[in-house]
Design an enzyme around this catalytic site. Structure first.
Site, mmCIF file in Angstrom:
data_model
loop_
_atom_site.group_PDB
_atom_site.id
_atom_site.type_symbol
_atom_site.label_atom_id
_atom_site.label_comp_id
_atom_site.label_asym_id
_atom_site.label_seq_id
_atom_site.Cartn_x
_atom_site.Cartn_y
_atom_site.Cartn_z
ATOM 1 N N GLU A 66 -86.334 -17.817 -45.737
ATOM 2 C CA GLU A 66 -86.329 -17.263 -44.378
ATOM 3 C C GLU A 66 -85.044 -16.447 -44.178
ATOM 4 O O GLU A 66 -84.265 -16.261 -45.114
ATOM 5 C CB GLU A 66 -86.405 -18.380 -43.319
ATOM 6 C CG GLU A 66 -85.237 -19.341 -43.334
ATOM 7 C CD GLU A 66 -85.416 -20.543 -42.407
ATOM 8 O OE1 GLU A 66 -86.478 -20.721 -41.794
ATOM 9 O OE2 GLU A 66 -84.452 -21.332 -42.305
ATOM 10 N N ASP A 91 -78.276 -18.388 -35.782
ATOM 11 C CA ASP A 91 -79.009 -17.228 -36.312
ATOM 12 C C ASP A 91 -78.426 -15.902 -35.814
ATOM 13 O O ASP A 91 -79.158 -15.056 -35.263
ATOM 14 C CB ASP A 91 -80.495 -17.294 -35.886
ATOM 15 C CG ASP A 91 -81.144 -18.639 -36.158
ATOM 16 O OD1 ASP A 91 -80.819 -19.258 -37.187
ATOM 17 O OD2 ASP A 91 -81.977 -19.072 -35.341
#
Ligand code: FUB
Length: 347
Positions: free
Chosen positions: A248, A41
């Protein structure tokens, strides 16, 4: 991310088959930025001309895999830095430990960072003691930390994957949200509904959220709003448009005066983008930035350094396991009309 165990198993199985066949015999276009820890991420920023990457720090934990991603049980953050792409990458050690966040329960997920007036701000989602994801903020005088957390979560915050964007007029906005294990479906009109069902095929897709940040960077300056992502006919995506709808991993960047909202489609594993004329949108879907990578999750950031644009992303090259990822970077190119050239991470 994640849904009921059965659907998850089917999704994971079908994905690993398709991912394997799709990328079979191909080589990755980039190598992991670091190999001594697992990272995921990646939120990249340029501060003082240098690149800082704020990733999740994946670990093997004792927590059993569950239908809400409980095995993504991260406990701290490390900040990576480098002078230039391709240069030496430094791991600056622990920047924030979950033990120092008084309200935190478990699972430090994807963070982001921002700089204003001599202070660096680290934004992070973590489950509170009631197991509800909230957003926290921590500060430091240095981009690599260590960061000191505020004693309470950001009031009115929820779900996961904060992405903080500084507009050219000096305003800061937080984009956030993630369905399934990211709990976005539990919130309606910014009110917690309890543990509700995941979105169903016949419903309009859940939308990411935005809120302008206050001058002190520690609060929302306004009520949280939905960010509309529209198809080319101006319609909202339905949940069954799952190769294009938001799941997301929000990110915002600005290129030649246009706003680019990019995000992961989760269970179909693309990073897509949509373009608009202001930070709030609406944004019109334009295409795929990054095709599926090895591993279930796909998560990215887009940043400019010295006139070149880069895509930071992750895959599972080092471990082969979905919850033990490694961050990477590759150059991102635009077409003359401002659209983004799709990246395939394996050739
Ligand atoms: O790292 C935990 C979660 O996995 C992130 O919050 C999602 O975006 C996915 O990458």
């Amino acid at each position: 991310m994640f849904q009921s165990k059965c659907l998850l198993m089917i999704a994971l199985l079908s994905y690993s088959i398709s991912a394997n066949s799709q990328n079979e015999g191909k080589k990755p276009i980039s190598q992991p930025l670091v190999k001594h820890i697992y990272t995921a991420d990646p939120s990249a920023h340029v501060f003082n001309g240098k690149i800082y990457v704020y990733p999740s720090h994946d670990i093997e934990s004792d927590t059993k895999e569950d239908d809400e991603g409980g095995h993504f049980d991260m406990k701290d953050f490390h900040v990576l830095s480098m002078d230039k792409i391709g240069g030496k990458v430094t791991d600056n050690g622990v920047a924030l430990d979950i033990k120092s966040i008084p309200w935190a329960g478990r699972q430090l997920w994807a963070p982001d960072a921002a700089y204003k007036n001599g202070t660096y701000y680290l934004y992070f989602p973590v489950k509170d003691k009631q197991d509800v994801f909230r957003m926290g903020v921590a500060t430091s005088k240095k981009p690599m930390g260590p960061f000191k957390p505020e004693t309470e979560p950001i009031k009115g915050s929820y779900s996961i994957d904060p992405a903080v964007f500084k507009d050219t007029d000096g305003s800061y906005y937080m984009y956030f949200g993630g369905i399934w294990g990211g709990q976005l479906q539990r919130w309606k009109d910014n009110v917690y509904q309890g543990k509700t069902e995941n979105p169903k095929k016949g419903e309009t897709a859940r939308l990411p959220r935005i809120a302008k940040l206050s001058a002190n960077m520690k609060n929302f300056a306004e009520e949280v709003k939905e960010v509309k992502i529209l198809d080319e006919k101006g319609n909202l995506f339905m949940e069954n448009n799952n190769d294009k709808r938001f799941f997301e991993a929000s990110w915002m960047h600005k290129y030649k005066g246009k706003y680019y909202f990019s995000y992961s489609t989760g269970d179909t594993h693309n990073i897509c983008y949509a373009m608009g004329d202001n930070p709030y949108g609406p944004f019109t879907y334009k295409g795929i930035v990054l095709k599926p990578v090895q591993g279930w999750t796909n998560h990215h950031s887009i940043v400019e350094q010295k006139g070149k644009w880069y895509l930071f992303y992750h895959d599972v090259q080092l471990s082969g396991k979905t919850h033990l990822r490694n961050v990477k970077v590759t150059e991102l190119m635009y077409n003359t009309d401002g659209t983004i050239q799709t990246i395939e991470a394996y050739k």
